[in-house]
Design a protein around this motif. Structure first.
Motif, mmCIF file in Angstrom:
data_model
loop_
_atom_site.group_PDB
_atom_site.id
_atom_site.type_symbol
_atom_site.label_atom_id
_atom_site.label_comp_id
_atom_site.label_asym_id
_atom_site.label_seq_id
_atom_site.Cartn_x
_atom_site.Cartn_y
_atom_site.Cartn_z
ATOM 1 N N ASP A 378 0.823 -1.211 0.000
ATOM 2 C CA ASP A 378 0.000 0.000 0.000
ATOM 3 C C ASP A 378 0.858 1.261 0.000
ATOM 4 O O ASP A 378 0.518 2.264 0.646
ATOM 5 N N SER A 379 2.008 1.206 -0.694
ATOM 6 C CA SER A 379 2.959 2.330 -0.764
ATOM 7 C C SER A 379 3.435 2.765 0.607
ATOM 8 O O SER A 379 3.702 3.940 0.852
ATOM 9 N N ARG A 380 3.560 1.803 1.508
ATOM 10 C CA ARG A 380 4.051 2.091 2.851
ATOM 11 C C ARG A 380 5.084 1.044 3.265
ATOM 12 O O ARG A 380 5.065 -0.082 2.777
ATOM 13 N N THR A 395 6.083 4.356 7.513
ATOM 14 C CA THR A 395 6.074 5.604 6.771
ATOM 15 C C THR A 395 5.584 5.358 5.355
ATOM 16 O O THR A 395 5.568 4.225 4.868
ATOM 17 N N PHE A 396 5.195 6.433 4.670
ATOM 18 C CA PHE A 396 4.760 6.360 3.277
ATOM 19 C C PHE A 396 5.984 6.299 2.372
ATOM 20 O O PHE A 396 6.978 6.977 2.606
ATOM 21 N N ASP A 398 6.809 6.717 -1.614
ATOM 22 C CA ASP A 398 6.328 7.077 -2.944
ATOM 23 C C ASP A 398 6.956 6.154 -3.988
ATOM 24 O O ASP A 398 8.049 5.616 -3.795
#
Length: 494
Positions: A378-380, A395-396, A398
């Motif tokens: 989930d892009s994390r 954390t995220f 990208d």
């Protein structure tokens, strides 16, 4: 042949997490080859470079411009890949016009670089390769008038000699005082056992070691039995993925366990099964299997199914979990077995061989990092203590889809994270991004922002981490602190 025994290519050198000074850029003229580079025990990097005017050159570097130098020119028109090390000397296939390609060694200086022995006398070449350290000697395969056989060297001319002619080959693997030698001849693989000293060798089995799983005193090998068969247009080629049991001390204990998968190849059709991961757990061998099915290679749709197979070592075993979707890897953590796929499911197996779901967020490999499991989804960035309650997003990230590779170094983890770039003829091509994390949001950052189609390779010494992005043009990529940008060449972060 791919070898996975359960790599460095060069490279970018940097000290992760340290305060970066102004990068020092060095770009050798010519193209860096995509052959594996080698880091010696003192941290010196050796690699091949192609220069149009001189052919293939052998360079060394301490990851500084001043410490990077040409040490030998292989100007015969080609190179034989590979390096080996023995007693602080690095060995390679060197060339001169009088002797052809023979065994050379270097101490890292041009003056200290010389031929060890002219194995195939005169201008004919022995083309040494497949270096392997075992005991006090360095072993390699070399070609003579009667074929390619195992040789050994202690670093002297007189101590460089033919090991045996009864085990042609090969690739080498040392196990509990026995040197295994793999040979391919007559359309089959053959495995021999040697003490590494005398000319005696024992034939064990028609087998190879693409992948090796060790359980106690026994080795289990997994390989493509037909990987060198010719691909003839419009004709079917069958590739059998087989599993063998090897007891290096005795041929009597070696046997074929069976076929894991049968692959069919011909124009416009693929039915391919591969073993993408292996682990041991509860005295069993666990394999991550993936099957790709594509009836029409001009179509962008490829069916992928995956499963986990378990074997007690007496047979190839049976399917344990058939529910995986594009399974990616297996890993042992905290006394449990974990596996994950692109469907997001992270599964763990308890001591009673019962499956449990840890997370639905993973997409890519799961990696044991310190006292945690690490994965991306989930892009994390996610970390887990092996329980659902202890699985949290850090954390995220990208441009992130899944972890394709990783390398732990000190208290840091480098991640090769990829996302789809485009599809062509049923294949997915990816952008790759290099991230580094210490397990905290503040300590997680993107190091490169441009995407590369080839996967990263990682290797480290006591002071640095080396990274190679494997671009199609076979150049090194430079990491720069300013703007996290990238360009071809070398860079050092002090």
């Amino acid at each position: 042949m791919s070898r996975q025994i359960f790599s460095v290519i060069l490279l970018v050198a940097f000290v992760v997490g340290a305060r970066a000074s102004t990068p020092i850029l060095f770009t050798p003229a010519g193209s860096i080859t995509n052959q594996p580079a080698f880091i010696s025990s003192d941290g010196t990097v050796y690699f091949y470079k192609y220069a149009n005017t001189q052919g293939y050159e052998i360079w060394r570097s301490d990851a500084t411009p001043a410490g990077t130098a040409l040490i030998h020119i292989n100007n015969g028109g080609f190179w034989v890949k590979g390096f080996g090390e023995l007693d602080h000397y690095v060995y390679f296939c060197g060339y001169d016009t009088a002797h052809g390609y023979e065994l050379w060694r270097t101490d890292g200086t041009a003056a200290g670089t010389a031929m060890v022995r002219d194995i195939n006398p005169g201008s004919s070449s022995s083309s040494p390769k497949q270096y392997y350290r075992f005991g006090p000697n360095l072993y390699f395969a070399a070609k003579g008038a009667s074929g390619t056989f195992p040789w050994l060297t202690d670093g002297t001319t007189s101590g460089t000699r033919l090991l045996t002619t009864s085990a042609p080959g090969g690739y080498f693997y040392g196990w509990q005082g026995t040197l295994l030698i793999e040979q391919y001849a007559g359309g089959s693989f053959h495995l021999y056992a040697s003490d590494g000293v005398t000319s005696d060798s024992t034939y064990l089995l028609d087998s190879a070691f693409d992948q090796i799983v060790a359980v106690g005193d026994t080795l289990y090998t997994i390989y493509d039995k037909n990987q060198f068969d010719a691909m003839i247009p419009w004709m079917t080629t069958i590739h059998n993925i087989v599993m063998d049991k090897i007891t290096p001390g005795s041929a009597a204990g070696c046997k074929h366990l069976g076929t894991l998968a049968e692959n069919t190849y011909y124009t416009g059709y693929i039915d391919r099964t591969t073993v993408i991961g292996a682990a041991t757990y509860q005295n069993q061998i666990w394999l991550a299997m993936k099957q790709e099915y594509d009836r029409d290679t001009s179509d962008d749709i490829r069916s992928v199914t995956s499963w986990v197979q378990a074997s007690d070592g007496s047979t190839v075993g049976s399917v344990f979990d058939a529910g995986g979707s594009d399974l990616l890897n297996l890993t042992n953590y905290d006394g449990k077995l974990f596996y994950a796929g692109r469907d997001g499911r992270v599964t763990w197996v308890d001591a009673n061989l019962t499956t449990h779901t840890l997370s639905q967020h993973a997409c890519g490999q799961i990696v044991a990092f310190g006292d945690k499991l690490c994965f991306v989804g989930d892009s994390r960035l996610w970390l887990s203590d092996g329980t659902q309650a202890g699985t949290t997003a850090v954390t995220f990230m990208d441009n992130s889809l899944e972890v394709a590779g990783s390398w732990a170094w000190r208290d840091l983890l480098l991640l090769d994270v990829r996302s789809p770039k485009y599809r062509l003829a049923g294949n997915i091509f990816y952008n790759h991004y290099l991230w580094v994390t210490d397990g905290t949001a503040g300590g997680t950052r993107l190091l490169t922002v441009d995407g590369y189609e080839e996967p990263f390779s990682f290797w480290s010494d006591a002071h640095r981490v080396y990274v190679y992005t494997g671009s199609n043009s076979c150049h090194f990529w430079v990491l720069k602190s300013a703007g996290n940008s990238a360009r071809r060449g070398w860079v050092l972060y002090h």
